[in-house]
Every structure is written in C-alpha cells, then in structure tokens.
Design a protein around this motif. Structure first.
Motif, PDB file in Angstrom:
ATOM      1  N   TYR A  15      14.145   8.379  -1.168  1.00 21.23           N
ATOM      2  CA  TYR A  15      13.275   8.609   0.125  1.00 21.23           C
ATOM      3  C   TYR A  15      13.602   7.312   1.000  1.00 21.23           C
ATOM      4  CZ  TYR A  15       9.176   8.958   3.235  1.00 21.23           C
ATOM      5  OH  TYR A  15       8.472   9.001   4.502  1.00 21.23           O
ATOM      6  N   ASP A  22      15.134  17.813   3.966  1.00 18.60           N
ATOM      7  CA  ASP A  22      13.925  17.786   4.955  1.00 18.60           C
ATOM      8  C   ASP A  22      12.786  18.189   3.772  1.00 18.60           C
ATOM      9  OD1 ASP A  22      14.990  17.225   7.013  1.00 18.60           O
ATOM     10  OD2 ASP A  22      15.248  19.118   7.907  1.00 18.60           O
ATOM     11  N   ARG A  25      11.641  15.860   1.464  1.00 19.42           N
ATOM     12  CA  ARG A  25      10.875  14.523   1.951  1.00 19.42           C
ATOM     13  C   ARG A  25       9.725  15.171   2.323  1.00 19.42           C
ATOM     14  NH1 ARG A  25      14.176  13.900   6.132  1.00 19.42           N
ATOM     15  NH2 ARG A  25      13.107  14.762   7.571  1.00 19.42           N
ATOM     16  N   ALA A  26       9.341  16.434   2.832  1.00 22.31           N
ATOM     17  CA  ALA A  26       7.980  16.868   3.189  1.00 22.31           C
ATOM     18  C   ALA A  26       7.239  16.956   1.968  1.00 22.31           C
ATOM     19  CB  ALA A  26       8.152  18.336   3.761  1.00 22.31           C
ATOM     20  N   LEU A  28       7.535  15.062  -0.864  1.00 21.62           N
ATOM     21  CA  LEU A  28       7.071  13.744  -1.257  1.00 21.62           C
ATOM     22  C   LEU A  28       5.940  12.909  -0.393  1.00 21.62           C
ATOM     23  CD1 LEU A  28       7.720  11.303  -3.164  1.00 21.62           C
ATOM     24  CD2 LEU A  28       9.251  10.514  -1.479  1.00 21.62           C
ATOM     25  N   GLU A  29       6.283  13.492   0.806  1.00 23.36           N
ATOM     26  CA  GLU A  29       5.074  12.782   1.939  1.00 23.36           C
ATOM     27  C   GLU A  29       3.923  13.461   1.604  1.00 23.36           C
ATOM     28  OE1 GLU A  29       7.211  13.271   5.827  1.00 23.36           O
ATOM     29  OE2 GLU A  29       8.078  11.532   5.512  1.00 23.36           O
ATOM     30  N   ALA A  30       3.769  14.489   1.222  1.00 20.71           N
ATOM     31  CA  ALA A  30       2.472  15.224   0.854  1.00 20.71           C
ATOM     32  C   ALA A  30       1.911  14.521  -0.211  1.00 20.71           C
ATOM     33  CB  ALA A  30       2.741  16.885   0.677  1.00 20.71           C
ATOM     34  N   GLN A  31       2.709  14.306  -1.235  1.00 23.32           N
ATOM     35  CA  GLN A  31       2.087  13.674  -2.645  1.00 23.32           C
ATOM     36  C   GLN A  31       1.803  12.173  -2.042  1.00 23.32           C
ATOM     37  OE1 GLN A  31       5.036  13.527  -5.729  1.00 23.32           O
ATOM     38  NE2 GLN A  31       4.420  15.522  -6.576  1.00 23.32           N
ATOM     39  N   LEU A  32       2.398  11.445  -1.318  1.00 26.27           N
ATOM     40  CA  LEU A  32       2.162  10.189  -0.911  1.00 26.27           C
ATOM     41  C   LEU A  32       0.838  10.176  -0.436  1.00 26.27           C
ATOM     42  CD1 LEU A  32       5.310   8.859   0.907  1.00 26.27           C
ATOM     43  CD2 LEU A  32       4.384   8.040  -1.455  1.00 26.27           C
ATOM     44  N   GLU A  33       0.293  11.140   0.358  1.00 28.15           N
ATOM     45  CA  GLU A  33      -1.229  11.365   0.852  1.00 28.15           C
ATOM     46  C   GLU A  33      -2.127  11.775  -0.500  1.00 28.15           C
ATOM     47  OE1 GLU A  33      -1.943  10.925   3.889  1.00 28.15           O
ATOM     48  OE2 GLU A  33       0.033  10.413   4.239  1.00 28.15           O
ATOM     49  N   ARG A  39       2.106   5.951  -3.032  1.00 27.49           N
ATOM     50  CA  ARG A  39       1.929   4.960  -1.477  1.00 27.49           C
ATOM     51  C   ARG A  39       2.255   3.696  -1.963  1.00 27.49           C
ATOM     52  NH1 ARG A  39       3.496   5.732   3.345  1.00 27.49           N
ATOM     53  NH2 ARG A  39       2.532   7.815   3.394  1.00 27.49           N
ATOM     54  N   ASP A  43       5.423   1.256  -0.654  1.00 28.74           N
ATOM     55  CA  ASP A  43       4.983   0.109   0.214  1.00 28.74           C
ATOM     56  C   ASP A  43       5.703  -1.080  -0.589  1.00 28.74           C
ATOM     57  OD1 ASP A  43       3.912   1.638   2.032  1.00 28.74           O
ATOM     58  OD2 ASP A  43       2.096   1.209   1.554  1.00 28.74           O
TER      59      ASP A  43
END
Lengths: 254, 199
Positions: A15, A22, A25-26, A28-33, A39, A43
């Motif tokens: 990432y 796409d 990435r989507a 993973l971003e859902a998992q980050l939430e 997360r 960072d």
C-alpha cells in the motif's frame, strides 16, 4: 485486537509503495477503518520510511578521491596514478633546488668582482690604467675603423663615484690574434657598430671598445670567448648607465 | 552492452577498461557518494565505511574487464559494494567473536547503548541528532540482509528490480526482506524514542 502478521505487513508495504490495484487498496482501507492496530502500524511504517529518508546523506571525506588513487598507486606499485606522486616529488626537490640556484645566481651577479674569479688575473700589458671610453651608440664608419689612428672615440675621463650611489663599470679584455682589419670586421659583425677603435697599446695592435648593455653581458662575453681567450677583467668606476665596456685588444700580426 | 546504455556510457566503459586514469577519476567522482553512503549505512562507522568504499573502487579498477554489460554500471558497482560490506561485516564479527569483545566496546554496541541511554550525551541533545542516532542504531540491529535492502530502497531509492539485480535475489525476496526490515526498524525507533521521551 488482532495480531499483525506477515501478510498484513506485506499488504501495508505494498500500500505504501502504491502497488495495490484499486480493489486491493479499497479492501485494505476498509480494514484500516476496522482495525486500529493496522492503522497504527501503517502510520508507524510511513513515519519510519519518512524518517529514514530524511537522514542527511553521509558524505565521504574531502580527500576521498586522492585516497583511492593513492591506494591504487600503492597496489599497482606506481603503475597507475603515479604521475601526481612524481610531480609531487619533483616539486619537493626541484622547486627548492631551483630557488637555491636562482638565489646563488643572484648573489653571484650582485657581487662586485663576480667575473674576476672566472678570468685570469690582470696582465699589465693588456690592462692599461687609462679610463675606458664609455661608448655611445657610435656608428663608426667602416673606413674609420680601418684607420688605426686616431681613435674614433676619445676615451672619456674616468667616472668617479658620486656621493649618492656607487657606479661600477666592468671591463673585459680579450686577446685576439690575427689581422687587425679582419678582427675589427669580426667584432663589428658580432657587436654591430658598437665596436670602436679606441687606442693603440704600446706593444702594438689596437684596442677596440665595445659597449654592451649589462643584460647582454653574458652573451657578449661568450662572443668574446669565441674570438680568443678572455685574459682579464677589471672593475672600473661608472656603471650606472647599465652599460658595460668590453675592451678588446687586437694583437695585430702583420 | 547495457540496455539503454548511451554511446557516451559505452565510450566511458571502454576508457575504464583501458585503465584511463581520468576516466577512473570521473568514475570515483560520480559514484563516491553512493558507494560511501551504502558502506556507511551498512558499517555504521565512518572509518570502516571509508576503508570499505576505497576498497570497492580498487576492486572496480581491477575488475572492470569483468564488467560484461549485462547489468547497469551502477547496479554492478552497488553489487560490489554490498559484497564488500557483507564480507567486512563477517570479518569483523569473527574478529569480535575471537577476541570476545563485549558488545558495549564495539561501535555497534556504543550506538545501541547511546540509542537506549536514559541520558543522551550533550552532543546528542538535538532532536535531529537523537533521531539519527536511534535510526543508525536500529539499522545496526538488523541483520545485514535486511539492512542492505532497506538502505537501497529507502535511502538510495532503487527499484525492486534494481535491488534484486544488486543482491542477486528474486524480487519477492526483496519485498519480504523490505517489509520485515521496515517493521523491525519501526519497532526499534518507537521503543527507543518513547524511552527518550519518558526520560
């Protein structure tokens, strides 16, 4: 809180590197939430990469290139990169030596009787005590030079040292053997119109005065030596005009 | 010759093969920062890095005939640098093991100690220096396989493909080493920096 495994780390790095498509990435971003620890890990990784990239670039020391060359020179036993060392060695020896030679030369040239040590001691018959005739740019006509009497230029009275400065004139004599006119002609050829019949010594022959600039003295003496042995030199008063009188005695043989 | 190598590059390499001293001086000028930078990050010690970097250029001078142009010139140079660093690290670790030198007496030990110290030295007070010291110490905590990957990627900004060519390993290996190295370094920095903050 779930544990972060290698798979998570691989995805987080992908990432960060922008390698996910796409859909990935989507996801993973859902998992980050949903996973704060993921997360936090992301960072932290991002910060680490940024910190690492912000470090100042280490720079080699200033003499690095020369140190490399020295090392290659040493390993190649001077075959490569030896020129600089040779130049350095040469400069270490040649420059002081050249400076020493120049200093010695200057000291030699500044010494009043410098050429006396090179030449024979005065011979009375070749060294009349009368003052030399400091010659001007006298274009003595060839016909006059053939006439032994009278001299075309009268000897000037001897100069005297002034109170303000020391005036020195150098006189050198050479005994040239041969026919008078031929020698005179040769002198004129060598010294141009500055060779002037000056006097006739008591023992015959003739005296020719030649005026040369001091800077040309060395060359003039060499020309004299070509003509015959230089027999003596003598210091006379008057040299402030940087003019040197060379006295040539022609030992005329009929 | 190298893919994409310009005629200038080819002429340059020919001059190097001919042992043209001015060409070699140019090579050193072009690559000294990258060679020294990689050496320094790998060795963690300026004098050791300088020595290794000089040895790299001596090796390049000797081995330029062996450069067949199958990789880029910079890749080849970095490969030789990485190999020199790896060999030196092994040599130093053997020497330390033989002499049973305590870790705290070594450069690595001093760095790790400095990074973990409750009271940083006066010259490390500035936060920038502090961070740099911690990162350097963290790098030295990594094994050399992971260390070289993170340096080539995050400091030299090489692509995965270039790193795989330098290290002669698969790209997948490069990636896995990289994320492990980053994670380990992140943990080290966070723990040391948190200690500092607390103290």
């Amino acid at each position: 809180m779930s544990r972060i495994d290698d798979r998570d780390l691989a995805r987080l790095n992908a990432y960060l590197e922008g390698e996910l498509d796409d859909g990935e990435r989507a996801a993973l971003e859902a998992q980050l939430e949903a996973r704060p620890e993921l997360r936090e890990e992301l960072d932290g990784l991002r910060e680490t990469v940024a910190l690492f990239a912000s470090l100042p670039e280490p720079e080699p020391p200033e003499d690095f290139d020369r140190a490399v060359q020295r090392r290659i020179r040493r390993r190649s036993r001077g075959r490569y990169f030896g020129a600089e060392q040779r130049r350095e060695r040469l400069s270490q020896v040649a420059i002081p030596l050249a400076a020493l030679i120049v200093l010695a030369l200057i000291a030699f040239l500044l010494s009043p009787g410098r050429l006396e040590i090179l030449l024979e001691p005065p011979a009375a018959e070749d060294a009349p005590d009368e003052a030399p005739a400091p010659l001007e740019d006298d274009p003595t006509p060839p016909d006059a030079s053939r006439s032994r009497l009278p001299p075309t230029v009268e000897p000037a009275p001897p100069s005297r040292p002034g109170p303000a400065h020391r005036r020195i004139e150098y006189r050198y004599s050479v005994r040239a053997t041969g026919e008078s006119a031929a020698i005179e002609a040769e002198l004129r050829r060598r010294f141009g119109a500055r060779a002037v019949r000056a006097a006739e010594p008591a023992d015959g022959g003739a005296v020719v005065e030649v005026a040369v600039e001091r800077a040309q003295l060395g060359a003039a003496l060499q020309r004299l030596e070509d003509l015959g042995p230089v027999e003596r030199s003598r210091v006379e008063v008057d040299g402030a005009a940087a003019r040197v009188t060379i006295r040539v005695v022609i030992d005329e043989r009929p | 010759m190298t893919d994409g190598a310009s005629p200038d590059d080819e002429r340059f390499i020919e001059r190097l093969r001919a042992r043209d001293e001015s060409a070699f001086a140019e090579l050193v000028a072009r690559y000294r920062n990258r060679v020294y930078g990689l050496s320094y990050r790998m060795m963690g010690h300026r004098e050791e890095a300088e020595d290794v970097a000089q040895e790299v250029f001596v090796s390049l001078f000797k081995a330029i005939d062996g450069f067949r142009g199958e990789s880029r010139l910079d890749t080849w140079i970095l490969r030789i640098t990485a190999n020199h660093c790896r060999n030196r690290i092994k040599y130093l670790s053997r020497r330390h093991a033989r002499s049973r030198q305590p870790l705290e007496d070594t450069e690595e030990g001093r760095l790790v100690e400095a990074a973990g110290a409750s009271h940083p030295r006066p010259d490390q007070q500035a936060e920038g220096n502090e961070l740099e010291t911690i990162i350097r110490a963290g790098l030295l905590e990594l094994d050399e396989e992971h260390r070289v990957v993170i340096v080539l990627r995050d400091m030299d900004h090489l692509s995965y493909q270039a790193i795989s060519e330098v290290l002669e390993v698969a790209e997948g290996t490069v990636k896995s080493r990289l994320f492990r190295a980053r994670a380990q370094l992140k943990s080290f920095i966070q723990s040391r920096y948190a200690d500092r903050r607390r103290s």
